[in-house]
Design an enzyme around this catalytic site. Structure first.
Site, PDB file in Angstrom:
ATOM      1  N   ASN A 302       6.000  -3.656   4.768  1.00  0.00           N
ATOM      2  CA  ASN A 302       6.537  -4.982   4.515  1.00  0.00           C
ATOM      3  C   ASN A 302       5.568  -5.764   3.617  1.00  0.00           C
ATOM      4  OD1 ASN A 302       4.523  -5.408   6.553  1.00  0.00           O
ATOM      5  ND2 ASN A 302       5.475  -7.359   7.006  1.00  0.00           N
ATOM      6  N   PRO A 303       5.920  -6.984   3.166  1.00  0.00           N
ATOM      7  CA  PRO A 303       5.094  -7.662   2.161  1.00  0.00           C
ATOM      8  C   PRO A 303       3.641  -7.893   2.544  1.00  0.00           C
ATOM      9  CG  PRO A 303       7.257  -8.651   2.187  1.00  0.00           C
ATOM     10  CD  PRO A 303       7.234  -7.658   3.323  1.00  0.00           C
ATOM     11  N   CYS A 304       3.338  -8.101   3.804  1.00  0.00           N
ATOM     12  CA  CYS A 304       1.930  -8.366   4.166  1.00  0.00           C
ATOM     13  C   CYS A 304       1.194  -7.163   4.705  1.00  0.00           C
ATOM     14  CB  CYS A 304       1.879  -9.509   5.163  1.00  0.00           C
ATOM     15  SG  CYS A 304       2.455 -11.063   4.455  1.00  0.00           S
ATOM     16  N   GLU A 306       1.440  -5.306   7.533  1.00  0.00           N
ATOM     17  CA  GLU A 306       1.227  -4.989   8.946  1.00  0.00           C
ATOM     18  C   GLU A 306       2.311  -4.102   9.532  1.00  0.00           C
ATOM     19  OE1 GLU A 306       3.936  -8.542   9.094  1.00  0.00           O
ATOM     20  OE2 GLU A 306       2.218  -7.916   7.894  1.00  0.00           O
TER      21      GLU A 306
END
Length: 796
Positions: A302-304, A306
Site C-alpha cells: 500500500n502507499p505507506c 506497512e
C-alpha cells in the site's frame, strides 16, 4: 467562559442518570494516576475531529454533536454484524472511549454513515498485464478504487522495458515509466475520502531493465508527484551487493544487460539521499515470512508500505493507544497495564474482523480477496510516549527490549483472540493448518498459541501492522505517532477563526503535557529525546524490535541529519537489512526535500518544549470551516496571456488574502475581448474563486487545469509544449502561487523558487509550504510528507 460539554458532563450531579452503567469501565483506574482531562485534551484534537471524522449533513450541519456520538456511531455499525448486537455495542464503545482504540480514519469517518465509501485503507491492485488493453483496464480499476477512498499500490515490473519490441506493430515499447505517468495524471483527478487526494505506491523489481530510470524518476520535480516509489530488493541482490558481484537485469527470461550490483545499490542510495525516494522493500523476506506464503505471492505494498498485499489484496487498519495504558506514569512503579492491553486487543480484533463484513468494496475482486483471508492490520500508536512514561529513552537497548516485550504481548493476544473468533465464527476460508504454521512468521510464536491454531483454526490470516497514525494521533491528544519517536515536544500554532480573529495555541506532546500536569515546572529528565536528536541507527533498532512480532510490515521514517555522510547514510539501510526489517524509509532534510521543525542546539532537554519552533516565525495555520467574506481591498496581480493564433489576449487577475502572515489566493478574474470566450471564462472565474474562498488544498486547481488536453492541439509557449489554453491558464495561476510563496515551485518540487515577473515576496523560509494551510512546516512522517501545523498529508 466557553461552555465545555465534557467538563460539564464530568462534574454534573446528573451524570449517573446520563451515563449507561457500561460506560463507567471507560474511566481510568484510580491507581493509574492519569490527570483529569476533557475528552479533547487540546484544541487541535477537537479541530481534527470536526474536520475529518465528525459525521455531518451535506450542508455541513453536524450529525455527531459530540465525540461520544462518533464513538456510538462506530460501535453500533460494527456491532450490527454480530448475532447479538446489543451485547457487543457497549463493549466496542468502551474500547473506543478515551481514545484507547483508534480505528483508522476511513473507519472513524465512514462507519455508520451509509455513505458509499470503503472502510478499508489499503489496496494492492491486480497484476498489470503486458498489453495495452490490460494496462488501461487496470487504470480503470485504480480510478474506481480511489474514488471510494482507498490508497493503492502497483508493481510495474510486469510491463516490458523501454525499447523492447512489440509484436504485431512496428514499434518499440515505451516502458513502465510512461504508463506510470498516465496513472499519475489519473490520480490528480481523483479525490479520496472527501478532502484527501489519492495516494499511490509504485514498486519495481531490482532486476527489471528499467530500474535505473525508475530510481531517478523523481529527480524531475514535476514528474510522478502522486506516487510513493519503492524498489523491490531480493535476497540474491543483497548477496551480490555484499560480495561486490555482477547483477543481471532481465525481463521475461531475457538478460538485457549486466551491471555491478554495488553500483545499482549506490544509485538507489544516492537518489533517496537526495530526494527521499525511492524507499526499499525487502520483498523476498516479506514473502518468506508471510503467513499465506502457501497461497499468494506479494509484489507490492500500500502507499505507506506497512501492508504488503497480493493482487487485489485489501487491509484495514487500527491502533492501540499505548499512551493510555500506562499505570502510574513517571513514577518509580510505572508500567503498562498488560491485563488491560490484552482485553483491549481482543475487542479491537473483533471490531476489525467485523469491518470485513460491514465495509463496501470498490471491486468484487477486492471483496472476494478480503473475505477469503480476512486480513486485519492492528498496530499501535503512542509507543514513544509510553516509553517516556515508564522512564525509558527511545532508541536505547532497554527501550528496544521493552518494545519487543510489548509487541509480543500484543501479537499473542491478537492471535488468541482470532483463534477464539474462529471457534465461534469459523476460520478464514483459505486456512490450511500445516501450511500456515510452517510460515516464517509463525516460527517465533509461542507453542501454546500454535497448538490452539492447529486445534481450532484462526479467523484472520494476518493480524498485525504498524501504520502511519499522524492524524489520529493528533485526534487522540497529540500522542506520539505509531512507533515513531516524539517529533517535537511542542510548537506554536495559529488558527483563523470564522470571525477573522486569530488565536495562538501551543500544541504539546501528550507525554510532555502529562509531565507538566504531574510535575509542574520540574525539568524534563534526560531520557526525553525527539526525532531531531536521535541517531539514525537508534531508529533502526526500534523498527527491528517491533518487526519481530508484526506479521505484515511497519511504516516508519528514519530521520537523518542533513549533514550525515553518504557512507553513514548507506549504513542505515544495511543495518535495516541485517537486523531483519522488511523495508526502510529515510528522510534527510535538504534544499530539495525541504526543512523540518528545528531544535535549538543550545537547549537542554528541560528547555526544549519552549525552544522547538518552526524554522521561521512560527507554524502558521489557515483553517477555513466556512467561506470568508471578501475584504474591501485585496492585493493581487494581473497577467497577460497571449495564446498563439488568437486575435485577443486573455487577462488573468489573481487577488490574495493575507492570513496568519502568509498570502494565499482568494479569487480569480479571467477576461478577454473575444466574446467566444465569454461563457467559459465567466464560469471558470466563478468556480475557481469559489474553491479558493473555501481554503484547504487549492493547489489541485493548478494540477487539474494543466492536465487538460485540447484534441485540436496545444501550442509551444516559452520553449515548452502547453496542451490547451486551459492548461496555459493553470500555468499562470501556478506562477502566481509560486510568487506569493503558496507553492514551492513548478510541479511543487523545484529546488528553488523561480523569479516572479509580477510579485516578488521573500518569506525568509526554507523548504516547501504546505499546500493546504501555507505553513512552512512540512516533515516526513512514516513515509508521508505531512504538515505539522494542520495535519495535511499527501498520502491517503
Amino acid at each position: 467562559m466557553d461552555f465545555n460539554h465534557n467538563m460539564w458532563y464530568a462534574s454534573s450531579p446528573f451524570r449517573i442518570l446520563l451515563t449507561p452503567l457500561w460506560w463507567a469501565s471507560a474511566v481510568p483506574k484510580p491507581s493509574m494516576k492519569v490527570p483529569a482531562m476533557t475528552r479533547f485534551s487540546a484544541p487541535i484534537a477537537e479541530q481534527i475531529w470536526d474536520m475529518k471524522y465528525r459525521f455531518k449533513e451535506a450542508d455541513g450541519t453536524p450529525i455527531d454533536d459530540t465525540v461520544e456520538d462518533t464513538w456510538h456511531r462506530i460501535a453500533k455499525a460494527l456491532a450490527a454484524v454480530e448475532k447479538d448486537p446489543s451485547a457487543w455495542e457497549p463493549k466496542f464503545y468502551d474500547a473506543l472511549s478515551d481514545f484507547k482504540f483508534l480505528p483508522a480514519g476511513r473507519i472513524t469517518a465512514g462507519a455508520g454513515t451509509a455513505r458509499s465509501v470503503t472502510l478499508f485503507n489499503c489496496f494492492v491492485m491486480g497484476t498489470i498485464p503486458d498489453s495495452m488493453g490490460g494496462i488501461f483496464e487496470m487504470l480503470k480499476e485504480a480510478a474506481l478504487t480511489m474514488q471510494q477512498g482507498g490508497g493503492i499500490g502497483y508493481d510495474f515490473s510486469t510491463i516490458r522495458p523501454r525499447g523492447a519490441g512489440v509484436k504485431g506493430v512496428a514499434a518499440d515499447a515505451s516502458g513502465p515509466l510512461s504508463f506510470m505517468d498516465v496513472w499519475d495524471a489519473m490520480c490528480r483527478t481523483i479525490m479520496s475520502a472527501g478532502s484527501r487526494r489519492g495516494a499511490m505506491m509504485a514498486t519495481m523489481r531490482c532486476d527489471h531493465p528499467d530500474v535505473e530510470d525508475f530510481i531517478t524518476a523523481k529527480s524531475d520535480p514535476a514528474r510522478l508527484r502522486m506516487f510513493n516509489m519503492s524498489v523491490l530488493i531480493t535476497d540474491p541482490f543483497m548477496e551480490a551487493v555484499k560480495a561486490d558481484g555482477p547483477w543481471d537485469l532481465v525481463f521475461d527470461g531475457d538478460i538485457y544487460r549486466t551491471v555491478r550490483a554495488r553500483d545499482l545499490w549506490d544509485g538507489i542510495m544516492q537518489s533517496t539521499y537526495d530526494y527521499a525516494e525511492p524507499g526499499v522493500i525487502f520483498i523476498d523476506r516479506i514473502n518468506q515470512m508471510n503467513n499465506l506464503s502457501y497461497c499468494e505471492t506479494i509484489a507490492a505494498t500500500n502507499p505507506c508500505g506497512e501492508q504488503p498485499l497480493p493482487p487485489y489484496g485489501a487491509c484495514l487498519l487500527g491502533s492501540i493507544n499505548m499512551a493510555r495504558l500506562v499505570a502510574n506514569p513517571f513514577d518509580q512503579g510505572a508500567s503498562l497495564d498488560e491485563d488491560a492491553l490484552v482485553d483491549l486487543v481482543a475487542t479491537a480484533v473483533r471490531m476489525m474482523d467485523n469491518v470485513v463484513d460491514a465495509s463496501r468494496f470498490p471491486l468484487e475482486a477486492q471483496k472476494a480477496e478480503a473475505k477469503a483471508k480476512r486480513r486485519i492490520g492492528l498496530g499501535v500508536t503512542g509507543l514513544a510516549d509510553a516509553l517516556l512514561m515508564v522512564g525509558l529513552r527511545y532508541g536505547s537497548a532497554e527501550a528496544a527490549r521493552q518494545t519487543d516485550r510489548w509487541m509480543h504481548a500484543i501479537a499473542r493476544a491478537a492471535y488468541l483472540a482470532s483463534v477464539d473468533l474462529a471457534r465461534e465464527k469459523g476460520s478464514f476460508p483459505l486456512f490450511d493448518a500445516d501450511a500456515f504454521l510452517a510460515s516464517g512468521a509463525m516460527q517465533d510464536m509461542d507453542d501454546d498459541v500454535k497448538d490452539k491454531i492447529r486445534q481450532n483454526g484462526i479467523r484472520n490470516a494476518l493480524l498485525t501492522s504498524i501504520a502511519p497514525t499522524g492524524t489520529i494521533s493528533l485526534y487522540a491528544g497529540n500522542v506520539s505517532s505509531g512507533i515513531e519517536p516524539v517529533f517535537a515536544y511542542s510548537y506554536t500554532r495559529k488558527v483563523l477563526q470564522k470571525d477573522g480573529s486569530r488565536t495562538e495555541e501551543e500544541v504539546v506532546d501528550y507525554a510532555v503535557q502529562m509531565w507538566r500536569d504531574l510535575k509542574g515546572d520540574a525539568p524534563l529528565p534526560d531520557y526525553f529525546v525527539n526525532a531531531q536528536t536521535l541517531a539514525p541507527l537508534d531508529h533502526v533498532r526500534m523498527q527491528a524490535a517491533a518487526q519481530k512480532w508484526i506479521d505484515s510490515s511497519i511504516s516508519k521514517t528514519i530521520n537523518c541529519p542533513e549533514d550525515i555522510s553518504f557512507d553513514a547514510f548507506k549504513e542505515v539501510y544495511m543495518a535495516a537489512w541485517d537486523q531483519g526489517c522488511k523495508g526502510c524509509t529515510t528522510y534527510r532534510p535538504n534544499d530539495v526535500t525541504g526543512s523540518v521543525l528545528s531544535v535549538s542546539d543550545e537547549s537542554a532537554p528541560s528547555e526544549a518544549p519552549e525552544q522547538v519552533r518552526n524554522s521561521g516565525d512560527g507554524a502558521e495555520v489557515v483553517y477555513m470551516s466556512e467561506p470568508l467574506d471578501r475584504p474591501q481591498e485585496l492585493e493581487g496581480a494581473t497577467y497577460k496571456l497571449k495564446w498563439p493564433d488568437s486575435e485577443h489576449a486573455i487577462y488573468i487577475t489573481v487577488n490574495d488574502l493575507v492570513i496568519a502572515g502568509h498570502r494565499r489566493p482568494f479569487e480569480v478574474f479571467i477576461n478577454s475581448k473575444n466574446m467566444e470566450h465569454f461563457a467559459w471564462t465567466v464560469a471558470l472565474t466563478r468556480m475557481i474563486s469559489a474553491v479558493f474562498r473555501r481554503g484547504g488544498d487549492v493547489s489541485f486547481v493548478v494540477e487539474e487545469l494543466k492536465a487538460v488536453f485540447d484534441p485540436r492541439g496545444g501550442a509551444w509557449m516559452g520553449g515548452k509544449y502547453v496542451p490547451s489554453i486551459l492548461a496555459a491558464i493553470g500555468g499562470v495561476i501556478e506562477k502566481h502561487m509560486i510568487s506569493i510563496g503558496f507553492l514551492a515551485g513548478e510541479g511543487m518540487g523545484l529546488k528553488a523558487d523561480p523569479t516572479a515577473d509580477v510579485v516578488a515576496i521573500n518569506h525568509g523560509q526554507r523548504g516547501k509550504a504546505c499546500s493546504s494551510c501555507g505553513a512552512y512546516d512540512l516533515r516526513m512522517v512514516e513515509g508521508c510528507m505531512t504538515c505539522g501545523s494542520c495535519g495535511y498529508s499527501k498520502c491517503g
